[in-house]
Design a protein around this motif. Structure first.
Motif, PDB file in Angstrom:
ATOM      1  N   GLU A 168      -1.540  -5.856   9.317  1.00  0.00           N
ATOM      2  CA  GLU A 168      -1.501  -6.098   7.867  1.00  0.00           C
ATOM      3  C   GLU A 168      -0.064  -5.995   7.349  1.00  0.00           C
ATOM      4  OE1 GLU A 168      -3.754  -4.758   3.753  1.00  0.00           O
ATOM      5  OE2 GLU A 168      -4.126  -3.610   5.573  1.00  0.00           O
ATOM      6  N   GLU A 209      -0.980   2.659  -5.485  1.00  0.00           N
ATOM      7  CA  GLU A 209      -0.715   1.894  -4.261  1.00  0.00           C
ATOM      8  C   GLU A 209       0.086   0.630  -4.570  1.00  0.00           C
ATOM      9  OE1 GLU A 209      -4.548   3.123  -1.500  1.00  0.00           O
ATOM     10  OE2 GLU A 209      -4.810   1.562  -3.025  1.00  0.00           O
ATOM     11  N   ASP A 214      -2.738  -6.702  -3.180  1.00  0.00           N
ATOM     12  CA  ASP A 214      -4.186  -6.768  -3.012  1.00  0.00           C
ATOM     13  C   ASP A 214      -4.834  -6.209  -4.280  1.00  0.00           C
ATOM     14  OD1 ASP A 214      -6.883  -6.182  -2.366  1.00  0.00           O
ATOM     15  OD2 ASP A 214      -6.369  -5.958  -0.253  1.00  0.00           O
ATOM     16  N   PRO A 215      -5.711  -6.965  -4.916  1.00  0.00           N
ATOM     17  CA  PRO A 215      -6.337  -6.486  -6.154  1.00  0.00           C
ATOM     18  C   PRO A 215      -7.220  -5.247  -5.956  1.00  0.00           C
ATOM     19  CG  PRO A 215      -7.311  -8.566  -5.457  1.00  0.00           C
ATOM     20  CD  PRO A 215      -6.158  -8.301  -4.550  1.00  0.00           C
ATOM     21  N   ASP A 216      -7.549  -4.909  -4.724  1.00  0.00           N
ATOM     22  CA  ASP A 216      -8.369  -3.727  -4.460  1.00  0.00           C
ATOM     23  C   ASP A 216      -7.558  -2.432  -4.405  1.00  0.00           C
ATOM     24  OD1 ASP A 216     -10.688  -5.253  -4.347  1.00  0.00           O
ATOM     25  OD2 ASP A 216     -10.486  -5.587  -2.184  1.00  0.00           O
ATOM     26  N   TRP A 217      -6.220  -2.537  -4.409  1.00  0.00           N
ATOM     27  CA  TRP A 217      -5.378  -1.347  -4.367  1.00  0.00           C
ATOM     28  C   TRP A 217      -5.410  -0.629  -5.707  1.00  0.00           C
ATOM     29  CZ3 TRP A 217      -0.554  -4.282  -2.191  1.00  0.00           C
ATOM     30  CH2 TRP A 217      -0.751  -4.563  -0.840  1.00  0.00           C
ATOM     31  N   SER A 218      -5.206   0.667  -5.653  1.00  0.00           N
ATOM     32  CA  SER A 218      -5.091   1.457  -6.885  1.00  0.00           C
ATOM     33  C   SER A 218      -3.737   1.157  -7.539  1.00  0.00           C
ATOM     34  CB  SER A 218      -5.181   2.951  -6.564  1.00  0.00           C
ATOM     35  OG  SER A 218      -4.004   3.372  -5.873  1.00  0.00           O
ATOM     36  N   THR A 219      -3.570   1.586  -8.759  1.00  0.00           N
ATOM     37  CA  THR A 219      -2.301   1.391  -9.469  1.00  0.00           C
ATOM     38  C   THR A 219      -1.154   2.045  -8.702  1.00  0.00           C
ATOM     39  OG1 THR A 219      -3.435   1.304 -11.590  1.00  0.00           O
ATOM     40  CG2 THR A 219      -1.080   1.795 -11.643  1.00  0.00           C
TER      41      THR A 219
END
Length: 90
Positions: A55, A15, A8-13
């Motif tokens: 998910e 994550e 997911d592009p919204d995850w932090s590095t």
């Protein structure tokens, strides 16, 4: 490896790294073997990123579809194994 990890592009590095590490551990369980504790540690880190079961199932399904590897089976085998044992699905 000719597939992509479900990210997911919204995850932090951090994550993204935790999720990729978990899927890499799944690959190792199919291609060689991996320590039970490594599987469970990676899964717990994965669950901190993906706490919702629906998910998790969706990501597992996406990964299985692309790779042919079943993360659920790796985690199940690790949970059922004795402490210190190796997990292998090869």
């Amino acid at each position: 490896m000719n597939y992509h990890y479900p990210i997911d592009p919204d995850w932090s590095t951090e994550e993204v790294m935790d999720v990729i590490h978990f899927f890499h551990i799944v690959e190792q369980a199919y291609e060689n073997e991996v320590a039970r504790d490594d599987v469970l540690d990676a899964y717990h880190a994965f669950k901190r990123v993906i706490p919702a079961k629906n998910e998790e199932k969706s990501l597992f399904k996406d990964f299985e579809k692309q790779s042919g590897y079943v993360p659920y089976q790796v985690v199940k085998r690790a949970k059922e194994s004795d402490e210190g044992s190796l997990v292998s699905l090869s």
